[in-house]
Enzyme design. Structure first.
Site, PDB file in Angstrom:
ATOM      1  N   HIS A  58      -0.743  -8.354   4.438  1.00 46.35           N
ATOM      2  CA  HIS A  58      -0.100  -7.752   5.621  1.00 46.35           C
ATOM      3  C   HIS A  58      -1.090  -7.677   6.789  1.00 46.35           C
ATOM      4  O   HIS A  58      -0.742  -7.987   7.929  1.00 46.35           O
ATOM      5  CB  HIS A  58       0.358  -6.311   5.315  1.00 46.35           C
ATOM      6  CG  HIS A  58       1.426  -6.199   4.267  1.00 46.35           C
ATOM      7  ND1 HIS A  58       1.302  -5.399   3.163  1.00 46.35           N
ATOM      8  CD2 HIS A  58       2.651  -6.786   4.167  1.00 46.35           C
ATOM      9  CE1 HIS A  58       2.403  -5.475   2.425  1.00 46.35           C
ATOM     10  NE2 HIS A  58       3.237  -6.315   3.007  1.00 46.35           N
ATOM     11  N   LYS A  90      13.604   4.155  -1.930  1.00 48.40           N
ATOM     12  CA  LYS A  90      14.078   4.074  -3.323  1.00 48.40           C
ATOM     13  C   LYS A  90      13.158   3.183  -4.153  1.00 48.40           C
ATOM     14  O   LYS A  90      12.793   2.088  -3.717  1.00 48.40           O
ATOM     15  CB  LYS A  90      15.497   3.489  -3.349  1.00 48.40           C
ATOM     16  CG  LYS A  90      16.561   4.583  -3.496  1.00 48.40           C
ATOM     17  CD  LYS A  90      17.917   3.981  -3.789  1.00 48.40           C
ATOM     18  CE  LYS A  90      18.604   3.551  -2.525  1.00 48.40           C
ATOM     19  NZ  LYS A  90      19.722   2.654  -2.710  1.00 48.40           N
ATOM     20  N   ARG A 126       5.193 -16.578   2.352  1.00 49.72           N
ATOM     21  CA  ARG A 126       4.234 -17.057   1.341  1.00 49.72           C
ATOM     22  C   ARG A 126       4.749 -18.382   0.789  1.00 49.72           C
ATOM     23  O   ARG A 126       4.920 -19.326   1.521  1.00 49.72           O
ATOM     24  CB  ARG A 126       4.052 -15.997   0.250  1.00 49.72           C
ATOM     25  CG  ARG A 126       3.273 -14.776   0.737  1.00 49.72           C
ATOM     26  CD  ARG A 126       3.395 -13.617  -0.202  1.00 49.72           C
ATOM     27  NE  ARG A 126       4.812 -13.286  -0.367  1.00 49.72           N
ATOM     28  CZ  ARG A 126       5.282 -12.210  -0.968  1.00 49.72           C
ATOM     29  NH1 ARG A 126       4.450 -11.349  -1.492  1.00 49.72           N
ATOM     30  NH2 ARG A 126       6.562 -11.977  -1.052  1.00 49.72           N
ATOM     31  N   SER A 144       2.798  -6.631  -2.649  1.00 54.11           N
ATOM     32  CA  SER A 144       2.622  -5.216  -2.999  1.00 54.11           C
ATOM     33  C   SER A 144       2.991  -4.992  -4.461  1.00 54.11           C
ATOM     34  O   SER A 144       2.351  -4.204  -5.156  1.00 54.11           O
ATOM     35  CB  SER A 144       3.490  -4.333  -2.101  1.00 54.11           C
ATOM     36  OG  SER A 144       3.103  -4.467  -0.764  1.00 54.11           O
TER      37      SER A 144
END
Ligand code: PNS
Length: 160
Positions: free
Chosen positions: A17, A41, A90, A128
């Site tokens: 990022h 969530k 990516r 992540s």
């Protein structure tokens, strides 16, 4: 003044990022890093924790600003007086989701353009989710995230 919005979950922020943010800052005067509130969530970090991590890490980049947004991304982009949203791409696997999202956003409004930036090679495998999995299994994440994020992951998984 050209402003771009870089939206995402950032759960947590990775070097991938930061690479996109730094490259976007070379093109735009201001980059708003926009943490989606609806991504709470199933997240490891609360939106507030993610914003705090991002804000501290981006402290030395005064042209980058961290905000949160609810609702439609394109509405947030327009409210900020911007017309560009940035997404990192990516491998091929990202393409389908990103294509769908960009086309959907474009069908809502032609005022917001999606700009894709190819992730730099060292981060092409980084996400992540992978970071969270490796860290949860006590693997090394030093090359994947800033020290502050590593410490936050250690605190979450090992109460350090
Ligand atoms: O980091 P992520 O999880 O890939 O980010 C996805 C995000 C938050 C950018 C995307 O889900 C989003 O824009 N959500 C806001 C809701 C919206 O505008 N949806 C319409 C486009 S599909």
């Amino acid at each position: 003044m050209k402003t771009a919005v870089y939206p995402g979950s950032f759960d947590p922020v990775t070097f991938g990022h930061l690479d996109i943010i730094d490259r976007a800052l070379k093109i735009f005067d201001h980059v708003i890093v926009a943490v989606a509130r609806n991504s709470e969530k199933n997240s490891l970090f609360s939106v507030q924790e993610r914003v705090e991590l991002l804000s501290k890490i981006l402290e030395d980049r005064p042209r980058a600003k961290v905000e949160t947004f609810d609702g439609l991304l394109v509405d947030f982009v327009r409210k900020r007086g911007a017309s560009v949203t940035i997404r990192g791409l990516r491998a091929v696997s990202d393409f389908e989701f990103e294509f769908q999202m960009a086309q959907m956003n474009r069908s809502i409004t032609k005022e917001v353009e999606t700009l894709f930036m190819m992730t730099s090679v060292p981060y092409s495998y980084l996400s992540s989710s992978v970071v969270k999995e490796v860290s949860s299994l006590n693997g090394p994440v030093d090359n994947l995230v800033p020290p502050l994020v590593k410490a936050a992951l250690d605190a979450k998984f090992r109460g350090k």
